[in-house]
Design a protein around this motif. Structure first.
Motif, PDB file in Angstrom:
ATOM      1  N   SER A  59       0.703  -1.156   0.081  1.00  0.00           N
ATOM      2  CA  SER A  59       0.074  -0.004  -0.111  1.00  0.00           C
ATOM      3  C   SER A  59       0.780   1.017   0.071  1.00  0.00           C
ATOM      4  O   SER A  59       0.677   2.388  -0.762  1.00  0.00           O
ATOM      5  CB  SER A  59      -1.007  -0.151   1.390  1.00  0.00           C
ATOM      6  N   TYR A  60       2.053   1.170   0.712  1.00  0.00           N
ATOM      7  CA  TYR A  60       2.881   2.274   0.923  1.00  0.00           C
ATOM      8  C   TYR A  60       3.570   2.457  -0.410  1.00  0.00           C
ATOM      9  O   TYR A  60       3.531   3.975  -0.762  1.00  0.00           O
ATOM     10  CB  TYR A  60       3.959   2.192   2.154  1.00  0.00           C
ATOM     11  N   LYS A  64      -0.858   4.733  -0.922  1.00  0.00           N
ATOM     12  CA  LYS A  64      -2.082   4.640  -0.307  1.00  0.00           C
ATOM     13  C   LYS A  64      -1.764   4.594   1.152  1.00  0.00           C
ATOM     14  O   LYS A  64      -1.685   3.412   1.885  1.00  0.00           O
ATOM     15  CB  LYS A  64      -2.949   3.235  -0.465  1.00  0.00           C
ATOM     16  N   TYR A  65      -1.423   5.746   1.773  1.00  0.00           N
ATOM     17  CA  TYR A  65      -0.673   5.794   3.017  1.00  0.00           C
ATOM     18  C   TYR A  65      -1.556   5.491   4.193  1.00  0.00           C
ATOM     19  O   TYR A  65      -0.961   5.065   5.108  1.00  0.00           O
ATOM     20  CB  TYR A  65      -0.042   7.529   3.042  1.00  0.00           C
ATOM     21  N   ALA A  66      -2.961   6.103   4.014  1.00  0.00           N
ATOM     22  CA  ALA A  66      -3.670   5.659   5.332  1.00  0.00           C
ATOM     23  C   ALA A  66      -3.743   4.393   5.486  1.00  0.00           C
ATOM     24  O   ALA A  66      -3.928   3.775   6.689  1.00  0.00           O
ATOM     25  CB  ALA A  66      -5.043   6.385   4.998  1.00  0.00           C
ATOM     26  N   ALA A  70      -2.535   1.841   8.409  1.00  0.00           N
ATOM     27  CA  ALA A  70      -3.200   0.920   9.330  1.00  0.00           C
ATOM     28  C   ALA A  70      -2.561  -0.602   9.417  1.00  0.00           C
ATOM     29  O   ALA A  70      -2.904  -1.222  10.637  1.00  0.00           O
ATOM     30  CB  ALA A  70      -4.625   0.778   8.765  1.00  0.00           C
ATOM     31  N   GLU A  71      -2.009  -0.941   8.318  1.00  0.00           N
ATOM     32  CA  GLU A  71      -1.534  -2.265   8.297  1.00  0.00           C
ATOM     33  C   GLU A  71      -0.136  -2.174   9.057  1.00  0.00           C
ATOM     34  O   GLU A  71       0.000  -3.277   9.723  1.00  0.00           O
ATOM     35  CB  GLU A  71      -1.261  -2.746   6.630  1.00  0.00           C
ATOM     36  N   PHE A  72       0.541  -1.691   9.246  1.00  0.00           N
ATOM     37  CA  PHE A  72       1.624  -1.216   9.954  1.00  0.00           C
ATOM     38  C   PHE A  72       1.505  -1.158  11.493  1.00  0.00           C
ATOM     39  O   PHE A  72       2.179  -2.042  12.126  1.00  0.00           O
ATOM     40  CB  PHE A  72       2.703  -0.105   9.509  1.00  0.00           C
ATOM     41  N   CYS A  91       4.370   7.507   6.495  1.00  0.00           N
ATOM     42  CA  CYS A  91       2.993   7.348   6.041  1.00  0.00           C
ATOM     43  C   CYS A  91       2.166   8.830   6.574  1.00  0.00           C
ATOM     44  O   CYS A  91       1.259   9.514   5.896  1.00  0.00           O
ATOM     45  CB  CYS A  91       2.355   6.195   6.651  1.00  0.00           C
ATOM     46  N   GLU A  92       2.573   9.220   7.894  1.00  0.00           N
ATOM     47  CA  GLU A  92       1.988  10.503   8.395  1.00  0.00           C
ATOM     48  C   GLU A  92       2.178  11.760   7.309  1.00  0.00           C
ATOM     49  O   GLU A  92       1.544  12.596   6.998  1.00  0.00           O
ATOM     50  CB  GLU A  92       2.423  10.897   9.850  1.00  0.00           C
TER      51      GLU A  92
END
Length: 298
Positions: A59-60, A64-66, A70-72, A91-92
């Protein structure tokens, strides 16, 4: 990861492992396909930390950072370690919240990171400073013993490159050139475009030697076109060779087929996957992973 998969039924574990292999194989060159495979693995075994982590990186990579965050977070709760802290902070940044990334750089979790992780966290913090318009502070943030060291580590090229880029942002061009050169010296794997940045600073322009529009003199090109017309007019039609059959193939004919699933006709095997077929899907409902306790994060 192998130990985590061993907790799953054998067939399901094999299915998940094959999808994770495809994620790792495609992540750099075909990130969108890697992302699709990660979603299949996630649907099959969302309680496996390695699956959550792989889904996070997929995702990263596609921005798709949000989703990645969530996965991390879920993977971190499952394992209890802090090695994902820097990428979580990045991601933030990707979500437009550099102040949160900067706050994470001061949390106790940073002290639990190994040296490579701390260097990564420093680069994320410098990036957050620049996002907030604090270019000079970004330069100071990157100044560290690791930057001054002559030892070449896996992260050395990227750290030197980040420092050079930060220097350039504050107008210190001569110093920036020096550090881009140092980054290139350490970049044995080609992880940066330091050579291009150096050429740009030196005013060097690369020209494609095979491009006639770039290399040919306009007058010579005109003369060449005229002579070509004469030669073509003198060519006997019987001497014209038929094109090779291979030359008539379209790009579409040459495309390598996508991987096919064992149960491709089963609707549940293509849920959430648009263009890419999963490597393998669960073969029965009894093999599918149960609901995730961390569902709120996904």
């Amino acid at each position: 990861m192998r130990q985590e998969l061993m907790s799953l039924p054998k067939t399901l574990a094999e299915d998940v492992a094959k999808n994770l292999v495809m994620v790792a194989k495609l992540l750099d060159d075909e990130p969108e396909r890697a992302y699709q495979y990660s979603r299949v693995a996630l649907r099959l075994a969302s309680r496996v930390a390695a699956v959550r982590e792989a889904a996070g990186f997929a995702s990263y990579t596609v921005g798709k950072y949000a989703e990645a965050l969530a996965e991390f977070r879920a993977a971190r709760r499952m394992t209890g370690n802090s090695e994902l802290w820097p990428v979580m902070a990045d991601c933030e940044r990707g979500m437009g919240r550099p102040e949160r990334a900067l706050a994470m750089a001061g949390e106790p979790e940073v002290q639990k990171l190994d040296r490579a992780g701390q260097v990564e966290m420093r680069m994320v913090a410098a990036g957050a400073r620049r996002d907030m318009g604090q270019a000079d502070a970004a330069v100071v943030t990157l100044q560290s013993p690791e930057l001054a060291s002559n030892s070449i580590q896996p992260w050395t090229a990227r750290l030197r490159y980040a420092y050079a880029d930060a220097l350039l942002a504050v107008g210190r061009e001569d110093e920036a050139r020096e550090w881009f050169a140092k980054a290139l010296e350490a970049d044995q794997s080609g992880s940066t475009d330091a050579s291009d940045r150096l050429a740009e600073l030196d005013g060097v322009e690369f020209v494609d030697a095979l491009d006639p529009e770039e290399t040919a003199d306009p007058e010579e090109a005109a003369d060449g076109d005229a002579s070509q017309l004469v030669e073509e007019s003198e060519t006997d039609e019987s001497e014209v060779e038929e094109p090779d059959v291979d030359e008539l193939l379209s790009d579409e004919d040459m495309v390598e087929p996508e991987p096919e699933a064992d149960d491709a006709d089963d609707p549940k095997n293509v849920e959430d996957v648009e263009d890419v077929e999963p490597v393998v899907e669960a073969t029965s409902e009894g093999q599918a992973a149960g609901p995730d306790e961390d569902g709120d994060d996904r």
